[in-house]
Design a protein around this motif. Structure first.
Motif, PDB file in Angstrom:
ATOM      1  N   LYS A 181       4.212  -8.084 -79.143  1.00 17.24           N
ATOM      2  CA  LYS A 181       3.457  -6.841 -79.126  1.00 17.24           C
ATOM      3  C   LYS A 181       2.214  -7.050 -78.273  1.00 17.24           C
ATOM      4  CE  LYS A 181       5.033  -5.186 -83.656  1.00 17.24           C
ATOM      5  NZ  LYS A 181       6.139  -6.126 -83.728  1.00 17.24           N
ATOM      6  N   PRO A 182       2.161  -6.464 -77.042  1.00 19.47           N
ATOM      7  CA  PRO A 182       3.207  -5.644 -76.444  1.00 19.47           C
ATOM      8  C   PRO A 182       4.375  -6.505 -75.965  1.00 19.47           C
ATOM      9  CG  PRO A 182       1.440  -5.983 -74.874  1.00 19.47           C
ATOM     10  CD  PRO A 182       0.978  -6.597 -76.163  1.00 19.47           C
ATOM     11  N   GLN A 183       5.525  -5.855 -75.735  1.00 19.05           N
ATOM     12  CA  GLN A 183       6.698  -6.580 -75.254  1.00 19.05           C
ATOM     13  C   GLN A 183       6.402  -7.202 -73.891  1.00 19.05           C
ATOM     14  OE1 GLN A 183       9.697  -3.466 -75.426  1.00 19.05           O
ATOM     15  NE2 GLN A 183      10.395  -4.177 -77.434  1.00 19.05           N
ATOM     16  N   ARG A 184       7.052  -8.345 -73.638  1.00 15.51           N
ATOM     17  CA  ARG A 184       6.792  -9.084 -72.406  1.00 15.51           C
ATOM     18  C   ARG A 184       8.116  -9.524 -71.796  1.00 15.51           C
ATOM     19  NH1 ARG A 184       2.563 -14.184 -71.975  1.00 15.51           N
ATOM     20  NH2 ARG A 184       2.660 -14.469 -69.706  1.00 15.51           N
ATOM     21  N   PHE A 185       8.506  -8.872 -70.726  1.00 13.26           N
ATOM     22  CA  PHE A 185       9.760  -9.186 -70.070  1.00 13.26           C
ATOM     23  C   PHE A 185       9.496  -9.881 -68.734  1.00 13.26           C
ATOM     24  CE2 PHE A 185      10.868  -5.458 -72.753  1.00 13.26           C
ATOM     25  CZ  PHE A 185      11.760  -6.109 -73.591  1.00 13.26           C
ATOM     26  N   LEU A 186      10.522 -10.541 -68.216  1.00  7.50           N
ATOM     27  CA  LEU A 186      10.377 -11.295 -66.973  1.00  7.50           C
ATOM     28  C   LEU A 186      10.148 -10.363 -65.783  1.00  7.50           C
ATOM     29  CD1 LEU A 186      13.141 -14.019 -67.420  1.00  7.50           C
ATOM     30  CD2 LEU A 186      10.684 -14.197 -67.906  1.00  7.50           C
ATOM     31  N   GLN A 187       9.283 -10.825 -64.876  1.00  6.36           N
ATOM     32  CA  GLN A 187       8.972 -10.089 -63.661  1.00  6.36           C
ATOM     33  C   GLN A 187       9.175 -11.013 -62.458  1.00  6.36           C
ATOM     34  OE1 GLN A 187       7.977  -6.825 -63.811  1.00  6.36           O
ATOM     35  NE2 GLN A 187       8.093  -6.888 -66.062  1.00  6.36           N
ATOM     36  N   ALA A 188       9.507 -10.420 -61.314  1.00  2.06           N
ATOM     37  CA  ALA A 188       9.608 -11.215 -60.090  1.00  2.06           C
ATOM     38  C   ALA A 188       8.285 -11.938 -59.852  1.00  2.06           C
ATOM     39  CB  ALA A 188       9.952 -10.317 -58.904  1.00  2.06           C
ATOM     40  N   GLY A 189       8.378 -13.225 -59.541  1.00  4.05           N
ATOM     41  CA  GLY A 189       7.196 -14.051 -59.347  1.00  4.05           C
ATOM     42  C   GLY A 189       6.870 -14.928 -60.545  1.00  4.05           C
ATOM     43  N   ASP A 190       7.496 -14.651 -61.694  1.00  5.88           N
ATOM     44  CA  ASP A 190       7.301 -15.493 -62.874  1.00  5.88           C
ATOM     45  C   ASP A 190       7.978 -16.844 -62.685  1.00  5.88           C
ATOM     46  OD1 ASP A 190       5.876 -13.559 -64.247  1.00  5.88           O
ATOM     47  OD2 ASP A 190       7.563 -12.902 -65.474  1.00  5.88           O
ATOM     48  N   GLU A 191       7.593 -17.792 -63.540  1.00  2.00           N
ATOM     49  CA  GLU A 191       8.256 -19.093 -63.623  1.00  2.00           C
ATOM     50  C   GLU A 191       8.444 -19.431 -65.097  1.00  2.00           C
ATOM     51  OE1 GLU A 191       7.562 -22.865 -61.035  1.00  2.00           O
ATOM     52  OE2 GLU A 191       6.333 -23.125 -62.840  1.00  2.00           O
ATOM     53  N   VAL A 192       9.672 -19.791 -65.457  1.00  2.00           N
ATOM     54  CA  VAL A 192      10.004 -20.084 -66.852  1.00  2.00           C
ATOM     55  C   VAL A 192      10.393 -21.550 -66.980  1.00  2.00           C
ATOM     56  CG1 VAL A 192      11.361 -19.387 -68.855  1.00  2.00           C
ATOM     57  CG2 VAL A 192      10.957 -17.748 -67.019  1.00  2.00           C
ATOM     58  N   THR A 193       9.834 -22.212 -67.983  1.00  2.00           N
ATOM     59  CA  THR A 193      10.188 -23.601 -68.265  1.00  2.00           C
ATOM     60  C   THR A 193      10.646 -23.726 -69.706  1.00  2.00           C
ATOM     61  OG1 THR A 193       8.638 -24.516 -66.648  1.00  2.00           O
ATOM     62  CG2 THR A 193       9.346 -25.976 -68.427  1.00  2.00           C
ATOM     63  N   ILE A 194      11.836 -24.281 -69.885  1.00  2.00           N
ATOM     64  CA  ILE A 194      12.371 -24.615 -71.203  1.00  2.00           C
ATOM     65  C   ILE A 194      12.192 -26.113 -71.391  1.00  2.00           C
ATOM     66  CG2 ILE A 194      14.397 -24.520 -72.704  1.00  2.00           C
ATOM     67  CD1 ILE A 194      13.401 -21.758 -71.652  1.00  2.00           C
ATOM     68  N   GLU A 195      11.643 -26.509 -72.519  1.00  2.00           N
ATOM     69  CA  GLU A 195      11.441 -27.926 -72.792  1.00  2.00           C
ATOM     70  C   GLU A 195      12.006 -28.278 -74.160  1.00  2.00           C
ATOM     71  OE1 GLU A 195       7.947 -31.341 -72.599  1.00  2.00           O
ATOM     72  OE2 GLU A 195       7.378 -29.225 -72.827  1.00  2.00           O
ATOM     73  N   ILE A 196      12.826 -29.319 -74.216  1.00  2.00           N
ATOM     74  CA  ILE A 196      13.397 -29.792 -75.472  1.00  2.00           C
ATOM     75  C   ILE A 196      13.173 -31.292 -75.576  1.00  2.00           C
ATOM     76  CG2 ILE A 196      15.460 -29.957 -76.927  1.00  2.00           C
ATOM     77  CD1 ILE A 196      16.603 -27.545 -75.548  1.00  2.00           C
ATOM     78  N   GLU A 197      12.703 -31.696 -76.733  1.00  2.00           N
ATOM     79  CA  GLU A 197      12.448 -33.104 -77.008  1.00  2.00           C
ATOM     80  C   GLU A 197      13.684 -33.947 -76.686  1.00  2.00           C
ATOM     81  OE1 GLU A 197      11.183 -35.825 -80.919  1.00  2.00           O
ATOM     82  OE2 GLU A 197      11.496 -33.658 -81.110  1.00  2.00           O
ATOM     83  N   LYS A 198      13.490 -35.073 -76.024  1.00  2.00           N
ATOM     84  CA  LYS A 198      14.517 -36.045 -75.638  1.00  2.00           C
ATOM     85  C   LYS A 198      15.403 -35.569 -74.486  1.00  2.00           C
ATOM     86  CE  LYS A 198      14.751 -38.324 -80.151  1.00  2.00           C
ATOM     87  NZ  LYS A 198      15.621 -38.841 -81.221  1.00  2.00           N
ATOM     88  N   ILE A 199      15.236 -34.320 -74.057  1.00  2.00           N
ATOM     89  CA  ILE A 199      16.073 -33.796 -72.967  1.00  2.00           C
ATOM     90  C   ILE A 199      15.266 -33.571 -71.701  1.00  2.00           C
ATOM     91  CG2 ILE A 199      17.487 -31.843 -72.212  1.00  2.00           C
ATOM     92  CD1 ILE A 199      18.470 -31.612 -75.114  1.00  2.00           C
TER      93      ILE A 199
END
Length: 267
Positions: free
Chosen positions: A236-254
């Motif tokens: 709140k407010p909603q947050r969706f991906l926009q051109a120019g964004d960068e997303v990083t997924i991080e998982i322990e040990k991976i």
């Protein structure tokens, strides 16, 4: 072992990652991998596996079900992603333009890779079929998932590039307890999801046992095990991906899986 799949001068190959250097790796998911001392130069990382089928589990974190105002499911909520949704580490997530969406969401997920045909596994034997684990971003167009697809989630999760995967396949012996890993998402450097796989409603073993019931999971089956709270649609407010964004997924040990966001190129 940390197994990567990369593009070399002679084509795609598997390699072992050692302190930023790569050595050629022989074998396969079904046979197992054997590292060699042969160095290989990377022209770019590829998704660490080529899946034969992609399953995605919905509402599998208690706190995520709560933020979506959904009841805790009695059975795993299963959908699928098209194989063309696969994307490499560093590859762009393309926001759909031909069938446009302005509600494209990020979802960090632990991904399970099945290494040999699996049918009717029990909870006790399920992990014996796992070749390894990697990180995934179960990118979802929420409008196509919830409004335009007749109640089915497949279309909204299957656009090209909607399954970034990587950076490496970590073999199962390196992660004896997949149900206790720190998992998080960063959007433009800001942490937007932070949890632990211990919050999953159905464990990795339970998911494999359920999916393999009276149905063979071929070697190369990829199972995305659900996402924790903090997704864009629930904010709140909603947050969706926009051109120019960068997303990083991080998982322990991976490790960390990073992808930029662009608009779908139009031919």
């Amino acid at each position: 072992m940390r197994i990567v799949r990369l593009l070399s001068e002679s084509g795609p190959c598997y390699a072992v990652e050692r302190e930023g250097h790569y050595s050629l790796c022989t074998g396969s998911l079904a046979e197992g991998f054997t590292p060699t001392d042969v160095p290989v130069e990377s022209l770019g990382l590829l998704a660490p596996v080529e899946p034969t089928v992609i399953f995605a589990i919905g509402l599998n974190y208690r706190e995520h079900a709560e933020e979506m105002s959904k009841p805790i499911p009695e059975y795993p909520v299963v959908t699928m992603k098209n194989l063309s949704s696969l994307q490499a580490p560093g590859g762009a997530i393309e926001l759909p333009v031909h069938l446009p969406s302005d509600q494209v969401d990020y979802e960090c997920e632990l991904a399970v890779v099945i290494g040999k045909p699996c049918k009717n596994a029990s909870k006790e034997t399920a992990l014996d079929y796992v070749a390894g684990y990697t990180a995934a971003n179960d990118v979802s167009a929420r409008d196509w998932q919830q409004i335009y697809s007749g109640g089915q989630w497949c279309k909204g999760k299957s656009f090209d590039t909607f399954c970034p995967l990587g950076p490496a396949l970590v073999t199962a012996d390196e992660i004896p307890d997949p149900d206790n890993l720190v998992i998080r998402t960063e959007l433009n450097g800001e942490c937007v999801q932070a949890s632990n796989t211990s919050d999953m409603i159905f464990s990795v073993a339970e998911l494999i046992a359920f999916l393999s019931g009276s149905m063979t999971l071929p070697a190369g089956t990829l199972i995305l095990t659900g996402t924790p709270p903090g997704v864009g649609i629930a904010r709140k407010p909603q947050r969706f991906l926009q051109a120019g964004d960068e997303v990083t997924i991080e998982i322990e040990k991976i490790g960390r899986l990073t992808n930029p966001v662009v608009l779908e190129p139009m031919c």
